[in-house]
Every structure is written in structure tokens, then in C-alpha cells.
Design an enzyme around this catalytic site. Sequence first.
Site, PDB file in Angstrom:
ATOM      1  CG  HIS A 196      87.962  37.455  88.504  1.00 35.06           C
ATOM      2  ND1 HIS A 196      88.845  36.608  89.124  1.00 35.06           N
ATOM      3  CD2 HIS A 196      86.953  36.686  88.038  1.00 35.06           C
ATOM      4  CE1 HIS A 196      88.412  35.370  89.024  1.00 35.06           C
ATOM      5  NE2 HIS A 196      87.260  35.388  88.370  1.00 35.06           N
ATOM      6  NE  ARG A 197      87.133  34.232  91.711  1.00 38.07           N
ATOM      7  CZ  ARG A 197      87.773  33.094  91.827  1.00 38.07           C
ATOM      8  NH1 ARG A 197      88.383  32.784  92.964  1.00 38.07           N
ATOM      9  NH2 ARG A 197      87.798  32.222  90.828  1.00 38.07           N
TER      10      ARG A 197
ATOM     11  CD  GLU B 244      83.198  37.541  88.519  1.00 41.40           C
ATOM     12  OE1 GLU B 244      82.622  36.524  88.113  1.00 41.40           O
ATOM     13  OE2 GLU B 244      84.028  37.508  89.446  1.00 41.40           O
TER      14      GLU B 244
ATOM     15  CG  ASP C 280      82.220  33.922  91.475  1.00 39.31           C
ATOM     16  OD1 ASP C 280      81.963  33.811  90.264  1.00 39.31           O
ATOM     17  OD2 ASP C 280      83.350  34.190  91.911  1.00 39.31           O
TER      18      ASP C 280
ATOM     19  CG  HIS D 101      85.061  31.137  92.990  1.00 41.24           C
ATOM     20  ND1 HIS D 101      85.725  29.923  93.057  1.00 41.24           N
ATOM     21  CD2 HIS D 101      84.858  31.375  91.672  1.00 41.24           C
ATOM     22  CE1 HIS D 101      85.926  29.470  91.841  1.00 41.24           C
ATOM     23  NE2 HIS D 101      85.407  30.332  90.974  1.00 41.24           N
TER      24      HIS D 101
ATOM     25  CD  GLU E 193      80.225  32.483  87.529  1.00 42.27           C
ATOM     26  OE1 GLU E 193      81.207  33.249  87.685  1.00 42.27           O
ATOM     27  OE2 GLU E 193      80.335  31.276  87.274  1.00 42.27           O
TER      28      GLU E 193
ATOM     29  CE  LYS F  28      81.842  29.807  90.247  1.00 46.80           C
ATOM     30  NZ  LYS F  28      82.417  30.268  88.992  1.00 46.80           N
TER      31      LYS F  28
ATOM     32  CG  ASP G 129      92.378  38.038  89.885  1.00 46.11           C
ATOM     33  OD1 ASP G 129      91.143  37.933  89.784  1.00 46.11           O
ATOM     34  OD2 ASP G 129      93.161  37.065  89.805  1.00 46.11           O
TER      35      ASP G 129
HETATM   36  O1  G3P Z   1      82.947  34.845  85.715  1.00 51.05           O
HETATM   37  C1  G3P Z   1      84.051  34.822  84.893  1.00 51.05           C
HETATM   38  C2  G3P Z   1      85.055  34.044  85.597  1.00 51.05           C
HETATM   39  O2  G3P Z   1      85.014  34.542  86.902  1.00 51.05           O
HETATM   40  C3  G3P Z   1      84.697  32.606  85.601  1.00 51.05           C
HETATM   41  O3  G3P Z   1      85.541  31.908  86.399  1.00 51.05           O
HETATM   42  O4  G3P Z   1      85.724  30.430  88.298  1.00 51.05           O
HETATM   43  O5  G3P Z   1      86.496  32.764  88.503  1.00 51.05           O
HETATM   44  O6  G3P Z   1      84.084  32.260  88.439  1.00 51.05           O
HETATM   45  P1  G3P Z   1      85.446  31.860  87.979  1.00 51.05           P
HETATM   46 CA    CA Z   2      82.986  34.334  88.260  1.00 50.28          CA
END
Ligand code: G3P
Ligand code: CA
Length: 342
Positions: free
Chosen positions: A73-74, A100, A102, A115, A182, A184, A329
Site C-alpha cells: 500500500h503506497r 499500490e 495513488d 495520495h 488508483e 484518485k 503498509d
Molecule cells: O486503494 C486501496 C486503499 O488504498 C484505499 O484507500 O485512501 O489509502 O487510497 P487510500
Molecule cells: Ca489507494
Amino acid sequence: MKKYYLTAAAAIFLTGCGAEDQSDVNENQNNNMSEEEPENNEADNVQEENDEEAEVNDDSSEEEESQAAVIAHRGASGHAPEQTMPALEKAIEMNADWLELDIQMTSDGELVAFHDDEIDRTTDGEGEIGDHTLDELKELDAGSWFNEEYPDQADESFEGVEILTLEEIFEEFGDSENYYIETKSTYLNEDMEEPMVELIEEYGFDESGNIIIQSFHQDSLEEIKELNDSIPLVQLLWWEVDEETGEMEEWLDITPAPDDMTEEDFAEIAEYADGMGLHLEYYDGTEVIDESFVQTARDEGFEVHVYTINEEEDMDRLLDWGVTGLFTDYPDRMQNVLEERE
Ligand code: G3P
Ligand code: CA
């Protein structure tokens, strides 16, 4: 090349995400096909043996499919500043299956990995990201905030790291990595879909299976599907409790509450998306999904990925429920859990 084999329609894009070789898959499929239709004059015992072998093959493929995807995540954002090169490199070191990211747009139309809508939290700049050109953003320090926020994880090398463009990331890692990107805040980032799909096509990732696009915004996913229908898509959902009604509602009204979703609701999403990205908890810790919901979504043919899961206990529980991937994370923690389950 780290590869995830996709079938365009079924998009079994994350199950079996261990390093399975397509030739093995084809071989198994061919074997099974020939075993299912033996010559009429073959002895019954040969048929039985083949049936047993086919069963073994089926079992092994089920086993492979139970390995869920590790989605960094990120990047490995628990270890390094989110969406920057150190976070991506750490995710890769930790054998994450997907990076992942954004994606937002700069004022001069560049796609960048970022993000928040504002740059204040994770850089030394201020204001909306979309009010800045790429040159302006490149001047910013996107790493020092992490050292201040997380002194235990601080590293001098994080100081001054840059915001990255999506193209820089593709250029750096090519098809050795997989990108789970994503769209965003599309209410701010208008018309990001076309340049995004063009870039993906330029790198051939629509064909190679190195990309998934996710969004909370249904119209963004539908637009991408129109532009290129071979890119796997994931509908992100966020349910929250409406303060006035006390009812649980999906943020953008994509679906009813999880318990109220009907086959028609699932079918509507299935028209454009292959997977669903769900959250486990509401802000106050109330869990919004359960095993039965995950199973229903799986039965309806969806990949089910849950965000953002950082505790090993939760990872283990969600894997028991049958999720096919977790955003985390801490890809290293998920690897530990997967290893312990082997
Ligand atoms: O993309 C899945 C999750 O990352 C969504 O939440 O706010 O971290 O982009 P966010
Ligand atoms: Ca995301």
C-alpha cells in the site's frame, strides 16, 4: 519477469499469484482435457487412474490459488515515505506482488504518485497538488516528514526524496513489477484516464498483465473499460455510518450496505469490474464486512482485496475468510503470515 496471468473476461488476476508458470497451467489444462475424454476402448481402470490424477491436479491448483496477493500500500509505506522510491524498493525487497499507487494530475497534466489532495502532510510544500506543475513538485522534499513522524524508522536517505511520475516508476521497474494504480479524486483530476491508459499501452502492460486499475469512482472505471477493456479493474468501496440516519451507506452510493447487497448489486459492478476493494473497519473499529460477505463476493466471481491491513492477526483472519489479496503498509508482515500458513 514477475507475471500474473490474466484471462481477460474472468480476470483471475490475483489468485494463484505465486510464481506459477503459464506453461504448467497449460500443461495441466491439456492433461486434464485429455484425461476427461479418454478413447472409448480404454480400460475402466485407466479411466479411474486418470480421474484420480485429475483430482490431484485440481487439488494442487486449489492450493496455489489460496495464496493471496501481497499489495504494498503506497509501497512499503510502513517502512519508508509513501509512494517514493525507497518505499517502492522496500516493497520489492519484501517480495510484494503489487505496488499500490495513488495517481493524481499536476497542473500541467502529468500523472504523479501521490495520495492526498493537498501536499502539506507529506512534503514541505503547501496547497493542492493539482495547483502545482511537475517542476514545482519536483523541488519538494517528500521524505523528511516521515523521519519526523516515525523517528524509529527514520533514515537520512529519505530526506529530500522526490514525488515520482507514473512514467518514472514504469521506466525504473518495467515489467519486473506489477502496478495496482488508483485513479484518485477524479473530481479534481479530470480526464486522467486517457493519458493513463495511453501510458499503460505504451509500456504494453495492458497485454502483459502487469497492471490493475482501482478506483472509488465508478465512472472512472467505466471510462477506462471503454478505452481498453483488457485492463483488470477493481471497484473500491467505503461504507460509513450516516450521522443523520444512523444507516451504513457507501460513500459514493455505489452499493447498499454490505448486508443489503443483492445479486443485482453485485451484477451491476460485475459489468465493468473484476474485483472489489473493501475496508474491514469503520473509523470507530466497527467491522463492516464479515466472512459471509467475502464468500458471497467470491461466489459472485469477484476478487476480494481488503485495505489497509497491518496487523498479522487481522491478515490471518481475513485469509481464513477467503480474501484474494490484502493491501498493507507492511508487506513483510503479510509474508510472515503467509509463510506460517504454508
Ligand atoms: O486503494 C486501496 C486503499 O488504498 C484505499 O484507500 O485512501 O489509502 O487510497 P487510500
Ligand atoms: Ca489507494
